[in-house]
Motif scaffolding. Structure first.
Motif, PDB file in Angstrom:
ATOM      1  N   TRP A   3       0.843  -1.195   0.000  1.00 31.95           N
ATOM      2  CA  TRP A   3       0.000   0.000   0.000  1.00 31.95           C
ATOM      3  C   TRP A   3       0.879   1.246   0.000  1.00 31.95           C
ATOM      4  O   TRP A   3       1.899   1.305   0.685  1.00 31.95           O
ATOM      5  N   GLU A 164      -5.978  -7.704   4.787  1.00 31.88           N
ATOM      6  CA  GLU A 164      -5.693  -6.570   3.905  1.00 31.88           C
ATOM      7  C   GLU A 164      -4.561  -6.899   2.938  1.00 31.88           C
ATOM      8  O   GLU A 164      -4.467  -6.328   1.848  1.00 31.88           O
ATOM      9  N   THR A 166      -1.433  -6.175   3.223  1.00 33.09           N
ATOM     10  CA  THR A 166      -0.345  -5.202   3.277  1.00 33.09           C
ATOM     11  C   THR A 166      -0.530  -4.321   4.499  1.00 33.09           C
ATOM     12  O   THR A 166      -1.619  -4.258   5.073  1.00 33.09           O
ATOM     13  N   SER A 168      -0.294  -0.434   6.431  1.00 35.44           N
ATOM     14  CA  SER A 168      -0.700   0.912   6.024  1.00 35.44           C
ATOM     15  C   SER A 168      -0.064   1.947   6.948  1.00 35.44           C
ATOM     16  O   SER A 168       0.961   1.699   7.569  1.00 35.44           O
ATOM     17  N   LEU A 174      -7.858  -1.100   5.420  1.00 26.89           N
ATOM     18  CA  LEU A 174      -7.982  -1.362   3.997  1.00 26.89           C
ATOM     19  C   LEU A 174      -8.981  -2.498   3.754  1.00 26.89           C
ATOM     20  O   LEU A 174      -9.269  -3.284   4.662  1.00 26.89           O
ATOM     21  N   TRP A 216       4.845   1.475   5.598  1.00 21.00           N
ATOM     22  CA  TRP A 216       4.210   1.175   4.325  1.00 21.00           C
ATOM     23  C   TRP A 216       5.069   1.699   3.177  1.00 21.00           C
ATOM     24  O   TRP A 216       6.103   2.323   3.379  1.00 21.00           O
TER      25      TRP A 216
END
Length: 278
Positions: A3, A164, A166, A168, A174, A216
């Protein structure tokens, strides 16, 4: 996919006067990791031939090491609710590499991680030693990974993964992906499994960028670690363990995904802004 944000991350820099604090914390963390993992590997030599795939002893060491690591960093964790005792998995929003310590400290779980992590220097070895399940987000390997999940669940492991996919900036949740939820619907396991959603909310130290703990995009791990260790006062992390969702009560993986995501979002949004008391 990692992300990214249109707004650049906070600059990873700190006052040179913080080096004594950084070195002290870094040395303590390093010593703790070496001792904890060495002790765990010795115990695993006994645990493996007796219990096989099951790991009833060594997760206790992982949990203790993570709790001590957070104390060394000076990062408090406040927990609402209780980790479930049923078989199944925990799902949470993902914001930082710190999630590994925070969630392991709160419950004895086995993480599910992308396969690339196994090759990361230091972190990959740590992940393998703690029984992490490595997966590739590739449809061609979906069947093999589903069987791997089933084996670990059948052995009584409580898995933890981030739907998600990933991390953030700590300021959002997400959309959840439903792929990994499919393993919970096999006939021989479905009726006995539960999914427990967990909301993870980071509060930055007073005066710091609200995204202080987020990791991230193309942020470097070393720089982010040093910034956190350099902070004289930390913020805090709030964990909310929501009521477990019985897999048998859900018609399919997409419905289960939406239910889990809804609970995580509600708990994340309900956390008030926190300010350090002077």
């Amino acid at each position: 996919m990692t992300w990214t944000s249109e707004v650049p991350p906070p600059e990873q820099a700190f006052d040179a006067r913080a080096w004594p604090r950084v070195l002290l914390r870094l040395g303590a963390l390093g010593g703790l990791m070496v001792f904890g993992l060495s002790f765990k590997l010795v115990l695993r030599m006994v645990e493996r031939p007796v219990f096989g795939l099951r790991r009833p002893i060594t997760p206790i060491i992982t949990q203790a090491v993570c709790r001590l690591a957070l104390k060394i960093m000076g990062l408090p964790v406040h927990v609402q609710g209780q980790p479930m005792r049923q078989r199944g998995a925990i799902v949470a929003n993902h914001a930082s590499w710190l999630d590994i310590f925070v969630l392991n400290a709160a419950d004895r779980v086995f993480f599910v991680s992308k396969a690339e992590v196994a090759d990361w220097p230091g972190i990959g070895w740590l992940a393998r030693a703690t029984g992490t399940v490595f997966i590739r987000r590739d449809r061609r390997e979906a069947t093999r990974q589903k069987l791997l999940f089933e084996a670990r669940l059948a052995a009584g492991h409580r898995l933890l993964f981030f739907p998600e996919g990933t991390s953030s900036d700590t300021q959002r949740v997400l959309p959840f992906k439903s792929t990994l939820f499919a393993a919970f619907f096999v006939p021989q396991l479905r009726d006995s499994l539960h999914i427990q959603p967990v909301s993870v909310t980071y509060h930055a130290p007073q005066g710091a960028d609200p995204r202080f703990y987020g990791w991230w995009g193309d942020m470097e791990f070393a720089g982010h670690l040093l910034c956190i260790l350099a902070s004289r006062r930390q913020g805090r992390v709030d964990l909310v363990f929501h009521p477990p969702i019985a897999v048998a009560d859900m018609p399919d993986r997409k419905a289960l995904t939406l239910a889990a995501e809804g609970a995580v979002r509600a708990g994340f949004a309900a956390q008030p802004c926190w300010q350090e008391e002077r």
